[in-house]
Design a protein around this motif. Structure first.
Motif, mmCIF file in Angstrom:
data_model
loop_
_atom_site.group_PDB
_atom_site.id
_atom_site.type_symbol
_atom_site.label_atom_id
_atom_site.label_comp_id
_atom_site.label_asym_id
_atom_site.label_seq_id
_atom_site.Cartn_x
_atom_site.Cartn_y
_atom_site.Cartn_z
ATOM 1 N N ALA A 17 37.783 23.263 25.761
ATOM 2 C CA ALA A 17 37.698 22.664 27.089
ATOM 3 C C ALA A 17 36.586 23.272 27.926
ATOM 4 N N GLY A 18 35.952 24.335 27.405
ATOM 5 C CA GLY A 18 34.800 24.900 28.090
ATOM 6 C C GLY A 18 34.996 26.273 28.671
ATOM 7 N N VAL A 19 36.172 26.880 28.469
ATOM 8 C CA VAL A 19 36.440 28.208 29.032
ATOM 9 C C VAL A 19 36.636 29.199 27.882
ATOM 10 N N ASP A 20 35.772 30.209 27.852
ATOM 11 C CA ASP A 20 35.782 31.190 26.757
ATOM 12 C C ASP A 20 36.380 32.504 27.256
ATOM 13 N N LEU A 109 32.811 50.816 52.620
ATOM 14 C CA LEU A 109 33.595 51.631 51.700
ATOM 15 C C LEU A 109 33.728 51.001 50.319
ATOM 16 N N PHE A 110 34.032 49.718 50.279
ATOM 17 C CA PHE A 110 34.181 49.083 48.967
ATOM 18 C C PHE A 110 33.771 47.620 49.016
ATOM 19 N N PHE A 111 33.532 47.078 47.819
ATOM 20 C CA PHE A 111 32.958 45.751 47.668
ATOM 21 C C PHE A 111 33.658 45.032 46.524
ATOM 22 N N LEU A 112 33.847 43.723 46.685
ATOM 23 C CA LEU A 112 34.348 42.870 45.613
ATOM 24 C C LEU A 112 33.450 41.639 45.532
ATOM 25 N N ASP A 113 33.274 41.120 44.309
ATOM 26 C CA ASP A 113 32.404 39.959 44.136
ATOM 27 C C ASP A 113 33.161 38.795 43.526
ATOM 28 N N TYR A 114 32.631 37.598 43.721
ATOM 29 C CA TYR A 114 33.133 36.382 43.089
ATOM 30 C C TYR A 114 31.951 35.676 42.439
ATOM 31 N N PHE A 115 32.027 35.488 41.129
ATOM 32 C CA PHE A 115 30.961 34.892 40.333
ATOM 33 C C PHE A 115 31.526 33.665 39.632
ATOM 34 N N ALA A 116 31.023 32.475 39.991
ATOM 35 C CA ALA A 116 31.526 31.228 39.421
ATOM 36 C C ALA A 116 30.399 30.498 38.699
ATOM 37 N N THR A 117 30.700 29.979 37.517
ATOM 38 C CA THR A 117 29.681 29.315 36.714
ATOM 39 C C THR A 117 30.333 28.260 35.842
ATOM 40 N N GLY A 118 29.518 27.315 35.339
ATOM 41 C CA GLY A 118 30.040 26.294 34.447
ATOM 42 C C GLY A 118 30.282 26.817 33.050
ATOM 43 N N ARG A 119 29.389 27.699 32.591
ATOM 44 C CA ARG A 119 29.546 28.310 31.266
ATOM 45 C C ARG A 119 29.141 29.769 31.364
ATOM 46 N N LEU A 120 30.035 30.653 31.004
ATOM 47 C CA LEU A 120 29.786 32.081 31.159
ATOM 48 C C LEU A 120 28.838 32.587 30.077
ATOM 49 N N ASP A 121 27.698 33.101 30.524
ATOM 50 C CA ASP A 121 26.750 33.770 29.641
ATOM 51 C C ASP A 121 26.857 35.260 29.921
ATOM 52 N N GLY A 153 32.370 21.525 34.439
ATOM 53 C CA GLY A 153 32.533 20.313 35.236
ATOM 54 C C GLY A 153 32.291 20.530 36.706
ATOM 55 N N MET A 154 32.391 21.783 37.175
ATOM 56 C CA MET A 154 32.135 22.104 38.579
ATOM 57 C C MET A 154 30.680 22.487 38.820
ATOM 58 N N TYR A 155 30.055 23.090 37.809
ATOM 59 C CA TYR A 155 28.669 23.549 37.921
ATOM 60 C C TYR A 155 27.853 22.926 36.795
ATOM 61 N N HIS A 156 26.593 22.600 37.095
ATOM 62 C CA HIS A 156 25.735 21.920 36.129
ATOM 63 C C HIS A 156 24.861 22.925 35.389
ATOM 64 N N ASP A 159 23.761 26.685 36.346
ATOM 65 C CA ASP A 159 24.036 26.991 37.754
ATOM 66 C C ASP A 159 25.221 27.937 37.899
ATOM 67 N N TYR A 160 25.146 28.769 38.922
ATOM 68 C CA TYR A 160 26.271 29.633 39.278
ATOM 69 C C TYR A 160 26.242 29.888 40.770
ATOM 70 N N ASP A 161 27.315 30.419 41.286
ATOM 71 C CA ASP A 161 27.367 30.795 42.700
ATOM 72 C C ASP A 161 27.971 32.178 42.818
ATOM 73 N N LEU A 162 27.601 32.853 43.889
ATOM 74 C CA LEU A 162 28.075 34.209 44.153
ATOM 75 C C LEU A 162 28.615 34.302 45.573
ATOM 76 N N ALA A 163 29.674 35.070 45.726
ATOM 77 C CA ALA A 163 30.171 35.445 47.049
ATOM 78 C C ALA A 163 30.551 36.915 47.004
ATOM 79 N N GLY A 164 30.405 37.578 48.120
ATOM 80 C CA GLY A 164 30.726 38.995 48.192
ATOM 81 C C GLY A 164 31.638 39.301 49.361
ATOM 82 N N PHE A 165 32.426 40.346 49.203
ATOM 83 C CA PHE A 165 33.404 40.745 50.219
ATOM 84 C C PHE A 165 33.344 42.268 50.350
ATOM 85 N N ALA A 166 33.061 42.756 51.548
ATOM 86 C CA ALA A 166 32.945 44.188 51.775
ATOM 87 C C ALA A 166 33.902 44.614 52.881
ATOM 88 N N VAL A 167 34.412 45.823 52.743
ATOM 89 C CA VAL A 167 35.271 46.413 53.772
ATOM 90 C C VAL A 167 34.736 47.796 54.102
#
Length: 358
Positions: A17-20, A109-121, A153-156, A159-167
Motif C-alpha cells: 500500500a506504500g508504507v514501509d 531546551l528541547f526540540f521535536l520534528d515532524y517529517f511527512a513524505t509520500g515515500r520514505l527514503d 497519495g498525500m505527497y507527490h 515531495d516532503y514537508d517539515l514542521a518543528g516544535f521547540a520548548v
C-alpha cells in the motif's frame, strides 16, 4: 465479482500500500548518533519511546516559565527537493523555532520534528535529521523526539514537508519584552545569513522570471551555484543573545525579522504608544536582495515587508548600552550595528529614513 476475489492470492500488505515499516525502523537507527549528539543537561534519554522527557531541575531552573514555538521552512523546501540537497534544511527548521523562543528571553531546551513524505527514503530522511541535529547543537537544545509519516497519495514524487516544535524556559520575571521600553532606546540590528526561510514563493517566481538554473553560478555570488546560495541556512542567534542577556547588557526587547519583514514584526514587541524609526542606509544589504529587487522589479516597501533585507534579529536596548551590545555581539561572531531608535508612535508604527543600498 466480489472484492475478496479481486485480492492477490496472499492478500495485501502495508508495504504494497506504500508504507514501509522497515524503512522507518532503519531511519530511526540511522539517526540515533545525530540525536545523541544533541544531549544536554535535562535531556539524556534515547529516542524511540512514546514521548520525550526533559528535567527542568537538572537544567538548572528554579521557578521557570515555559515558552513554546512551532514553525516550518515554507517553500524553501522545494529548492532542496528539486536539487536533492537536504543537508541544511533541518538547520532552517530549528532556527525558525528557536529564534522565536530567544526573542522572549528564554533558553531553548528541547526540540521535536515532524517529517511527512509520500515515500520514505532513508538517505534523504537521515540527511534531514542530521541537519536538524546540527541546528539543535548550534542552539544548545536537545532533539528529544519526532515523527516520521509515510503517506502515499498525500505527497507527490519526492515531495516532503517539515514542521518543528521547540520548548524553552526562562526564570519568572525575566521574560522579554520588558515593560521599561521608552522613546530614545536604540535599535541594534544583527545581520542575517541571507534570505533565511521567508519569501521563497516570491524568490522561486523571480528565479523563473530570470530563466536561470539551480546549478548555474548565482548571479549575485558567482563562486556558488544558485541553489547553494539560496539554501544557505537561517542563522541561529540563541547563544550570543543568551550570553548578552546573562551579561546584563540592557536588552529590553528582541524582534525576529521573518515573514512580514520590518513592517509587521517590530510592532509585535512594542507597546501601542511606541514606534520604531530605522535608518535604512545603516543596514548592510547582502547582494541576493539587490538581485531579487532588480529582477522582480520589487518596490522598497515590498522588500521591507517580505524579506529581512540583511537583518535577522533586531534588539531594543537602552541608548547608553547600545554600543556595549554591539561590541559584545561582534566579539561573539555576529555582525551588529545601531540602525535606529524607538519613538513616540505616529500614524505608522515603523518609519524609515534614507533607502536600502541594493
Amino acid at each position: 465479482m466480489s472484492d475478496a476475489q479481486n485480492l492477490p492470492p496472499n492478500g495485501l500488505s502495508y508495504k504494497q500500500a506504500g508504507v514501509d515499516i522497515d524503512a522507518g525502523n532503519a531511519l530511526v537507527e540511522a539517526i540515533k548518533p545525530a540525536v545523541r549528539s544533541t544531549r544536554r543537561p535535562g535531556a539524556d534519554a534515547e529516542i524511540g519511546g512514546f514521548g520525550g522527557l526533559f528535567d527542568l531541575k537538572a537544567a538548572g531552573f528554579v521557578d521557570p516559565i515555559l515558552v513554546a514555538a512551532n514553525d516550518g521552512v515554507g517553500t524553501k523546501l522545494k529548492i532542496a527537493i528539486d536539487t536533492g540537497q537536504h543537508s541544511t534544511i533541518g538547520i532552517d527548521l530549528v532556527a525558525m523555532c528557536v529564534n522565536d523562543i530567544i526573542v522572549q528571553g528564554a533558553e531553548p531546551l528541547f526540540f521535536l520534528d515532524y517529517f511527512a513524505t509520500g515515500r520514505l527514503d532513508v538517505a534523504t530522511g537521515t540527511a534531514i535529521v542530521e541537519g536538524i541535529a546540527e541546528g539543535c547543537r548550534i542552539a544548545g537544545c536537545a532533539l528529544i523526539g519526532g515523527e516520521t509519516a509515510e503517506m502515499p497519495g498525500m505527497y507527490h514524487g519526492k515531495d516532503y514537508d517539515l514542521a518543528g516544535f521547540a520548548v524553552g524556559a526562562a526564570e519568572r520575571g525575566t521574560l522579554l519584552p520588558r515593560n521599561d521600553l521608552q522613546a530614545g532606546d536604540a535599535l541594534v540590528a544583527i545581520a542575517s545569513s541571507g534570505i533565511h526561510s521567508n519569501g521563497f514563493s516570491l524568490v522561486r517566481k523571480i528565479v523563473e522570471i530570470a530563466g536561470t538554473d539551480w546549478y548555474l553560478p548565482a548571479p549575485f555570488a558567482e563562486d556558488m551555484t544558485l541553489a547553494d546560495a539560496l539554501l544557505v541556512p537561517t542563522r541561529i542567534y540563541v547563544k550570543p543573545l543568551l550570553s548578552a542577556l546573562k551579561a546584563g547588557i540592557g536588552i529590553k526587547a528582541l524582534a525576529h525579522i521573518t515573514g512580514g519583514g520590518f513592517i509587521d514584526n517590530i510592532p509585535r514587541v512594542l507597546p501601542e504608544a511606541l514606534g520604531a524609526h530605522i535608518d535604512l542606509s545603516a543596514i548592510t544589504v547582502p547582494p541576493v536582495f539587490g538581485w531579487l529587487a532588480r529582477v522582480g522589479g520589487l518596490e522598497e516597501r515590498e522588500m521591507l515587508r517580505t524579506f529581512n533585507c540583511g537583518v535577522g534579529m533586531l534588539a531594543a536596548v537602552a541608548a547608553e548600552d547600545a554600543q556595549k551590545l554591539v561590541d559584545h555581539l561582534n566579539a561573539a561572531g555576529e555582525t551588529a550595528a545601531i540602525v535606529g531608535r524607538l519613538t513616540e508612535r505616529g500614524t505608522e508604527p515603523v518609519t524609515f529614513e534614507n533607502s536600502l543600498t541594493l
